[in-house]
Motif scaffolding. Sequence first.
Motif, PDB file in Angstrom:
ATOM      1  N   GLY A   1       0.782  -1.227   0.000  1.00 50.36           N
ATOM      2  CA  GLY A   1       0.000   0.000   0.000  1.00 50.36           C
ATOM      3  C   GLY A   1       0.814   1.277   0.000  1.00 50.36           C
ATOM      4  O   GLY A   1       0.270   2.362   0.224  1.00 50.36           O
ATOM      5  N   ASP A   2       2.096   1.173  -0.284  1.00 52.28           N
ATOM      6  CA  ASP A   2       3.005   2.324  -0.192  1.00 52.28           C
ATOM      7  C   ASP A   2       3.644   2.573  -1.561  1.00 52.28           C
ATOM      8  O   ASP A   2       4.491   1.796  -2.012  1.00 52.28           O
ATOM      9  CB  ASP A   2       4.076   2.032   0.854  1.00 52.28           C
ATOM     10  N   LEU A   3       3.260   3.648  -2.203  1.00 53.16           N
ATOM     11  CA  LEU A   3       3.785   3.953  -3.532  1.00 53.16           C
ATOM     12  C   LEU A   3       5.275   4.264  -3.510  1.00 53.16           C
ATOM     13  O   LEU A   3       5.931   4.205  -4.550  1.00 53.16           O
ATOM     14  CB  LEU A   3       3.012   5.116  -4.155  1.00 53.16           C
ATOM     15  N   ARG A   4       5.812   4.555  -2.358  1.00 48.12           N
ATOM     16  CA  ARG A   4       7.265   4.753  -2.279  1.00 48.12           C
ATOM     17  C   ARG A   4       7.999   3.450  -2.605  1.00 48.12           C
ATOM     18  O   ARG A   4       9.104   3.479  -3.166  1.00 48.12           O
ATOM     19  CB  ARG A   4       7.654   5.257  -0.891  1.00 48.12           C
ATOM     20  N   LEU A   5       7.395   2.330  -2.297  1.00 51.44           N
ATOM     21  CA  LEU A   5       8.009   1.041  -2.631  1.00 51.44           C
ATOM     22  C   LEU A   5       7.936   0.790  -4.129  1.00 51.44           C
ATOM     23  O   LEU A   5       8.846   0.188  -4.711  1.00 51.44           O
ATOM     24  CB  LEU A   5       7.338  -0.090  -1.847  1.00 51.44           C
TER      25      LEU A   5
ATOM     26  N   HIS B   1       8.076   3.184  -6.299  1.00 53.27           N
ATOM     27  CA  HIS B   1       9.127   4.082  -6.781  1.00 53.27           C
ATOM     28  C   HIS B   1      10.497   3.428  -6.616  1.00 53.27           C
ATOM     29  O   HIS B   1      11.332   3.441  -7.539  1.00 53.27           O
ATOM     30  CB  HIS B   1       9.050   5.394  -5.995  1.00 53.27           C
ATOM     31  N   ASP B   2      10.739   2.846  -5.462  1.00 47.88           N
ATOM     32  CA  ASP B   2      12.033   2.212  -5.205  1.00 47.88           C
ATOM     33  C   ASP B   2      12.293   1.049  -6.165  1.00 47.88           C
ATOM     34  O   ASP B   2      13.453   0.777  -6.520  1.00 47.88           O
ATOM     35  CB  ASP B   2      12.102   1.694  -3.768  1.00 47.88           C
ATOM     36  N   ALA B   3      11.215   0.370  -6.561  1.00 51.78           N
ATOM     37  CA  ALA B   3      11.359  -0.798  -7.431  1.00 51.78           C
ATOM     38  C   ALA B   3      11.607  -0.420  -8.887  1.00 51.78           C
ATOM     39  O   ALA B   3      12.038  -1.267  -9.688  1.00 51.78           O
ATOM     40  CB  ALA B   3      10.117  -1.688  -7.336  1.00 51.78           C
ATOM     41  N   ALA B   4      11.341   0.829  -9.242  1.00 48.04           N
ATOM     42  CA  ALA B   4      11.507   1.277 -10.633  1.00 48.04           C
ATOM     43  C   ALA B   4      12.932   1.773 -10.841  1.00 48.04           C
ATOM     44  O   ALA B   4      13.402   2.664 -10.135  1.00 48.04           O
ATOM     45  CB  ALA B   4      10.510   2.388 -10.951  1.00 48.04           C
TER      46      ALA B   4
ATOM     47  N   TRP C   1       9.625  13.537  -5.982  1.00 48.87           N
ATOM     48  CA  TRP C   1      10.503  12.462  -6.450  1.00 48.87           C
ATOM     49  C   TRP C   1      11.448  13.085  -7.470  1.00 48.87           C
ATOM     50  O   TRP C   1      11.225  13.026  -8.676  1.00 48.87           O
ATOM     51  CB  TRP C   1       9.700  11.323  -7.068  1.00 48.87           C
ATOM     52  N   THR C   2      12.491  13.717  -6.988  1.00 43.79           N
ATOM     53  CA  THR C   2      13.307  14.560  -7.848  1.00 43.79           C
ATOM     54  C   THR C   2      14.095  13.774  -8.898  1.00 43.79           C
ATOM     55  O   THR C   2      14.543  14.354  -9.882  1.00 43.79           O
ATOM     56  CB  THR C   2      14.271  15.410  -7.004  1.00 43.79           C
TER      57      THR C   2
END
Length: 212
Positions: free
Chosen positions: A111-115, A117-120, A152-153
Amino acid sequence: MGRSDQVAELLRRYGQTYAQQAGIKLADKPSPLYRLLVLAVLLSARIDADIAVVAAKELSKAGFRTPRRMADATWQQRVDALGRGHYRRYDERTATMLGDGAELLLDRYRGDLRLLHDAAESTRALEQRLQDVPGIGPTGAAIFCREVQGVWTDVAPYVDDRAADGARKLGLPSSPKGLAGLVPLADLPRLTAVCVRATLDDDVAAQGMARG
């Protein structure tokens, strides 16, 4: 009026992002990121952007600010919230997609879009992962990336085809590097929002050119 003055005036008049319209204070936190994704789903349909923004506000007001809360809501509760936002042509289908998308995010990314992001490994990979979410196609992924690049710079400078078209209408550089060179990074989402508005409203494009 010089270019810097032109850009400052355009930002002042038209530089509100979709997230800002929807009352989302973007930050690198699960809830605002998810609310932006929901907004991108709503904006992806063939429906007036203002209606999509109001519908996003209604979903948020109903408490559906995280994938868990969205998944736990009944289908009818999602339909009702969309209806209160006058998002009626696509309310039933969209209610289903929002539920399915929330479940996908919970299953894959807790449920965390930061994960996500990290996976991309790249912006292109980010776009592809976003498009795994029901209701998010190339348009929705572009909306999300345009608006999230301020937090997300690594995504910046992000200028999709629509924003580039608008930049040309305004007499501004259309390349990501060229457009990003006109403003601080924090203002790039606002500038791309101006460019998108120039593709939708001839008055914006005309006023931009008049100030060039």
